[in-house]
Design a protein around this motif. Structure first.
Motif, mmCIF file in Angstrom:
data_model
loop_
_atom_site.group_PDB
_atom_site.id
_atom_site.type_symbol
_atom_site.label_atom_id
_atom_site.label_comp_id
_atom_site.label_asym_id
_atom_site.label_seq_id
_atom_site.Cartn_x
_atom_site.Cartn_y
_atom_site.Cartn_z
ATOM 1 N N ARG A 82 0.833 -1.206 0.000
ATOM 2 C CA ARG A 82 0.000 0.000 0.000
ATOM 3 C C ARG A 82 0.868 1.256 0.000
ATOM 4 N NH1 ARG A 82 -5.328 -0.061 1.266
ATOM 5 N NH2 ARG A 82 -5.183 1.861 2.501
ATOM 6 N N GLU A 83 1.952 1.232 0.764
ATOM 7 C CA GLU A 83 2.871 2.372 0.765
ATOM 8 C C GLU A 83 3.340 2.689 -0.650
ATOM 9 O OE1 GLU A 83 6.185 2.490 3.368
ATOM 10 O OE2 GLU A 83 5.227 1.304 4.919
ATOM 11 N N TYR A 165 -9.055 2.723 -2.316
ATOM 12 C CA TYR A 165 -7.932 2.631 -1.387
ATOM 13 C C TYR A 165 -8.387 2.451 0.065
ATOM 14 C CZ TYR A 165 -3.165 3.573 0.254
ATOM 15 O OH TYR A 165 -1.921 3.462 0.823
ATOM 16 N N GLY A 166 -9.654 2.577 0.312
ATOM 17 C CA GLY A 166 -10.222 2.392 1.641
ATOM 18 C C GLY A 166 -11.724 2.478 1.545
ATOM 19 N N ARG A 167 -12.377 2.278 2.660
ATOM 20 C CA ARG A 167 -13.845 2.368 2.696
ATOM 21 C C ARG A 167 -14.240 3.770 3.117
ATOM 22 N NH1 ARG A 167 -15.549 -1.949 6.875
ATOM 23 N NH2 ARG A 167 -17.499 -0.790 6.686
ATOM 24 N N SER A 242 -1.712 5.046 5.589
ATOM 25 C CA SER A 242 -2.556 5.833 4.688
ATOM 26 C C SER A 242 -3.785 5.038 4.265
ATOM 27 C CB SER A 242 -1.761 6.260 3.455
ATOM 28 O OG SER A 242 -1.291 5.124 2.738
ATOM 29 N N THR A 243 -4.876 5.771 3.997
ATOM 30 C CA THR A 243 -6.133 5.150 3.600
ATOM 31 C C THR A 243 -7.088 6.250 3.156
ATOM 32 O OG1 THR A 243 -7.867 3.597 4.320
ATOM 33 C CG2 THR A 243 -7.159 5.253 5.925
ATOM 34 N N LEU A 244 -8.332 5.895 2.866
ATOM 35 C CA LEU A 244 -9.386 6.900 2.722
ATOM 36 C C LEU A 244 -9.985 7.089 4.110
ATOM 37 C CD1 LEU A 244 -11.173 5.819 -0.589
ATOM 38 C CD2 LEU A 244 -9.183 7.297 -0.270
ATOM 39 N N GLY A 245 -9.935 8.297 4.610
ATOM 40 C CA GLY A 245 -10.387 8.533 5.973
ATOM 41 C C GLY A 245 -10.859 9.953 6.166
ATOM 42 N N HIS A 246 -11.064 10.312 7.403
ATOM 43 C CA HIS A 246 -11.576 11.643 7.731
ATOM 44 C C HIS A 246 -10.419 12.637 7.750
ATOM 45 C CE1 HIS A 246 -13.924 14.826 9.430
ATOM 46 N NE2 HIS A 246 -14.983 14.048 9.564
ATOM 47 N N PRO A 247 -10.493 13.714 6.954
ATOM 48 C CA PRO A 247 -9.370 14.656 6.916
ATOM 49 C C PRO A 247 -9.103 15.328 8.259
ATOM 50 C CG PRO A 247 -11.274 15.533 5.734
ATOM 51 C CD PRO A 247 -11.571 14.100 6.026
ATOM 52 N N LEU A 248 -10.134 15.565 9.065
ATOM 53 C CA LEU A 248 -9.894 16.206 10.354
ATOM 54 C C LEU A 248 -9.145 15.274 11.303
ATOM 55 C CD1 LEU A 248 -13.125 18.268 11.103
ATOM 56 C CD2 LEU A 248 -10.982 18.974 10.006
#
Length: 358
Positions: A82-83, A165-167, A242-248
């Motif tokens: 993933r990296e 790349y993520g959920r 790293s992933t798809l996640g919350h930017p905050l």
């Protein structure tokens, strides 16, 4: 420079238990990396301990090799593939990452999967006060970090091939669940009362906000290479989380430096920010909000994100502590971070109590 910072600088001979067949590596590189020409020499970077990182030196140039560590690993951990994938996706849009040359999923070459990337020359700061930078220039270095993480969150993952790349959605619930399970299942590291309280409190107090962006997961000053003389980020390193996640959540992990004691990881807790020429936490948050078009961040949401990130880092350090006990992490840094696990858990719970008291 602190002793812990000095311990992270440069390379050293490969540590016991982390050596591999260098002839096998050379043969693989000759077939998979354009322009590679041996002979090679391998050294190990002192800094970092999750995924062992090596400097591969040849007569013409040097490379960086990142591999999964040897030994028994938790499912999903140390995802070096993933990296490599995220760095390859970010490079064409101009985001500062090292160029990835090749990925090897075959564990028979050197014992574990690995990838090879450019060696980016520049400076890494292990002390968040940037003591080696002139006082008048420090704010510019902080602004460069702020602009870099804002730029990352502005990238549409779908446009760079990372839509899967993520959920997307439910990031906090999924992350709290993931790190809680990892902590509970990894029994070697033991239990901690503050950590157990966090596992109960966090899922009961999730923010309502449900944004999604490409997030780094470990955005700290010591995971960036800066230009040798300018306040400019040349490469962001260590994309394991790293992933798809919350930017905050990602930004709060970065701004957690304002709450972090400097002897754990690069932190600013206790520093006289004005005297150091460093922006205040409020000003730093405001700069990120301006860059990302936000009116602001609700204090309750921000403090949850800080507590959540301290909890997550505590869970990571708990995993390091377990690997030290099992003998699969042997560096002095790994041993020190394992010892810091209870302090991080206590600091996370302290942030929860402080938020309730305000």
């Amino acid at each position: 420079m602190s002793a812990s910072a000095a311990d992270n600088l440069g390379t050293a001979p490969v540590r016991a238990g982390y050596a591999f067949d260098e002839r096998a590596l050379a043969a693989w590189l000759a077939h998979n990396v354009d322009g590679f020409a041996g002979p090679l020499r391998v050294e190990q970077f002192r800094g970092g301990q999750s995924n062992p990182t090596y400097k591969v030196v040849t007569p013409g140039r040097s490379y960086v090799l990142r591999r999964k560590p040897p030994g028994v690993l938790l499912k999903g951990a140390h995802a070096i593939e993933r990296e490599a994938r995220v760095q390859r996706a970010l490079a064409p849009v101009g985001f500062p990452v090292a160029r990835v040359h090749a990925v090897c999923a075959d564990e028979h070459v050197i014992g574990t999967p690995f990838y090879v990337m450019d060696l980016v020359e520049g400076r890494i700061f292990w002390d968040a006060t940037f003591p080696d930078v002139p006082h008048a220039e420090r704010a510019a270095y902080f602004d460069a970090m702020n602009a870099t993480i804002a730029a990352l969150h502005a990238i549409d993952p779908a446009t760079i091939g990372l839509a899967d790349y993520g959920r997307p959605g439910d990031y906090f619930a999924r992350q709290v669940g993931r790190w809680s399970r990892q902590y509970l299942e990894d029994e070697a590291g033991g239990r901690d009362p503050a950590m157990d309280r966090l596992i109960e409190w966090l899922p009961a107090n999730l923010p309502d906000s449900d944004e999604s962006a490409l997030v780094h997961g470990d955005f700290r000053c010591d995971n960036m290479i800066f230009h040798a003389h300018e306040p400019r980020v040349l490469a962001v390193l260590d994309w394991e989380l790293s992933t798809l996640g919350h930017p905050l959540a990602d930004f709060a992990y970065h701004s957690m430096m304002y709450h972090m004691p400097p002897d754990i990881v690069a932190g600013l807790a206790g520093a006289d920010l004005a005297r150091c020429g460093i922006p205040s936490e409020a000003d730093y948050v405001d700069a990120y909000c301006r860059r990302t078009g936000r009116a602001g961040i609700a204090r309750s949401d921000y403090m949850f994100c800080i507590a959540f990130n301290l909890f997550r880092l505590a869970a990571i350090f708990h995993g390091i502590r377990s690997r030290v006990i099992r003998g699969t992490a042997v560096s002095a840094q790994a041993r020190d971070r394992g010892r810091q696990f209870p302090r991080l858990a206590a600091l996370a719970w302290d942030r929860v109590e402080a938020a309730h008291a305000s």
